[in-house]
Design a protein around this motif. Structure first.
Motif, PDB file in Angstrom:
ATOM      1  N   GLU A  48       2.137   5.208   0.176  1.00  0.00           N
ATOM      2  CA  GLU A  48       1.713   6.250   1.039  1.00  0.00           C
ATOM      3  C   GLU A  48       0.799   7.242   0.342  1.00  0.00           C
ATOM      4  N   VAL A  87       0.745  -1.076  -0.058  1.00  0.00           N
ATOM      5  CA  VAL A  87       0.055  -0.077   0.027  1.00  0.00           C
ATOM      6  C   VAL A  87       0.623   1.311   0.041  1.00  0.00           C
ATOM      7  N   LYS A 106      -2.299   6.092   0.278  1.00  0.00           N
ATOM      8  CA  LYS A 106      -3.313   5.067  -0.219  1.00  0.00           C
ATOM      9  C   LYS A 106      -3.677   4.443   1.030  1.00  0.00           C
ATOM     10  N   SER A 107      -4.882   3.744   0.864  1.00  0.00           N
ATOM     11  CA  SER A 107      -5.304   3.022   2.031  1.00  0.00           C
ATOM     12  C   SER A 107      -5.999   1.479   1.385  1.00  0.00           C
TER      13      SER A 107
END
Length: 361
Positions: free
Chosen positions: A340, A338, A342-343
């Motif tokens: 940085e 994932v 983002k989730s």
């Protein structure tokens, strides 16, 4: 008082487990014709964990609706063929609503629901619905982020134990949430996992706790249902967390907090929906914000400053400013999963089959 039904007695004389259909939407419940509601549990109501939490929800339904409902429960029902027989018997006995409270009951619930299309089924932690089957779950990982932060802050060895039950995404999700949060405050923290392949087995849970402590673990976490791991932690002089219910009574010195499942509001609302003729199939996944999940009071070993930090994380989860799975996140092999900024979306979480960096399993 409603007493548990021994499933041997319950299944005997079960010739009525045929395809008899219940009547239409239930309205105007009264003492003369109470709404019959069945519950099926994977463990004993005295596990003081998962099943205990669901049974508290059942009791809350009784307290709310009084003589307008009549509840029955069957405990210690293994996932698999036994569950299907019990669920079918509950339906054949006239229960208009049935709560099936373990992930492994999913296929059995769906199969029986087809045979009893006018019975309302509620399946806990599953992901398959039908016209008369709803699913409901709790975002347990949110509590595990709080646990991970506290564990990462208090561990002296950097080794956090995790006694895991059954290898499904829900459990992997919790392991990962614990590790991510712990490593934010202790970058070298390691979450050491032992799988027992059971939701409730005090003997295996206790043995797993001993093995982890022998490997240098000084903080114990769990996704199993008995207080045995915490009791071992207390005996061996380390700290830990309760699971599904507040277990402080079993480890007053060791328990730092506990993830507490609160099913009563959901159960009461869904029963009300049936009584009002408004029940519809839906998929519910709530958490700290909705009150389905709570954290038990902090133990004496949690200092005031750390309590404030944990409370801030809880508040952030509730108001959306804290994301338990915000990037960057790497997997066990050190590969970026994932980025940085983002989730992980809910769909990714619900299908999670990989471990994050820092997990030893």
């Amino acid at each position: 008082m409603i007493r548990p039904i021994d499933r041997r007695t319950f299944l005997a004389g079960s010739a009525a487990a045929g395809l008899t259909l219940a009547s239409g939407p239930f309205r105007g419940a009264s003492a003369a014709d109470p709404l019959k509601i069945g519950f099926i549990y994977v463990g004993p109501v005295g596990d003081f964990g998962w099943t205990h939490g669901h049974d508290m929800g059942r009791k809350a339904v009784e307290a709310k609706f009084g003589d307008a409902v009549k509840t029955t429960y069957v405990e210690n029902v293994a996932e698999g063929p036994d569950a299907e027989r019990v669920i079918r018997k509950l339906a054949a006995d006239g229960n208009k609503m049935i709560f099936t409270t373990s992930f492994g009951y999913m296929e059995a619930t769906l199969k029986v629901a087809k045979q009893f299309p006018k019975v309302y089924f509620e399946h806990a932690t599953g992901f398959k619905t039908a016209p008369n089957v709803s699913v409901y779950n709790s975002r347990f990982y949110q509590g595990r982020a709080v646990v991970g932060h506290i564990a990462g802050s208090l561990t002296k060895t950097g080794k956090i134990g995790y006694i895991a039950s059954v290898p499904i995404p829900e459990v992997v999700m919790g392991i990962n949430a614990t590790a991510i949060a712990a490593r934010k405050v202790r970058p070298d923290a390691e979450v050491k996992v032992v799988w027992i392949n059971s939701w409730y087995d005090p003997g295996k849970e206790g043995d797993a706790a001993k093995a982890l402590i022998d490997q240098g673990v000084d903080i114990m976490t769990q996704h199993t249902d008995s207080p045995a791991p915490l009791q071992i932690a207390e005996q061996r002089g380390i700290l830990g967390f309760g699971q599904a219910s507040d277990m402080k009574a079993y480890a007053p010195k060791a328990q730092l907090s506990a993830i507490v499942d609160v099913w009563a509001p959901y159960y009461i609302q869904r029963v009300q929906d049936v009584i009002d003729g408004k029940w519809t199939s839906k998929d519910t996944w709530d958490g700290l914000k909705e009150g389905t999940l709570e954290m038990a009071p902090y133990g004496d070993a949690v200092p005031e400053a750390l309590r404030a930090e944990a409370d801030k994380i809880k508040a952030g989860i509730i108001d959306g400013t804290y994301d338990c799975f915000a990037g960057p996140i790497k997997d066990q092999a050190g590969e970026l999963k994932v980025a940085e900024g983002k989730s992980l979306a809910d769909g990714d979480l619900l299908g999670m089959k990989w471990y994050v960096e820092g997990v030893s399993a």
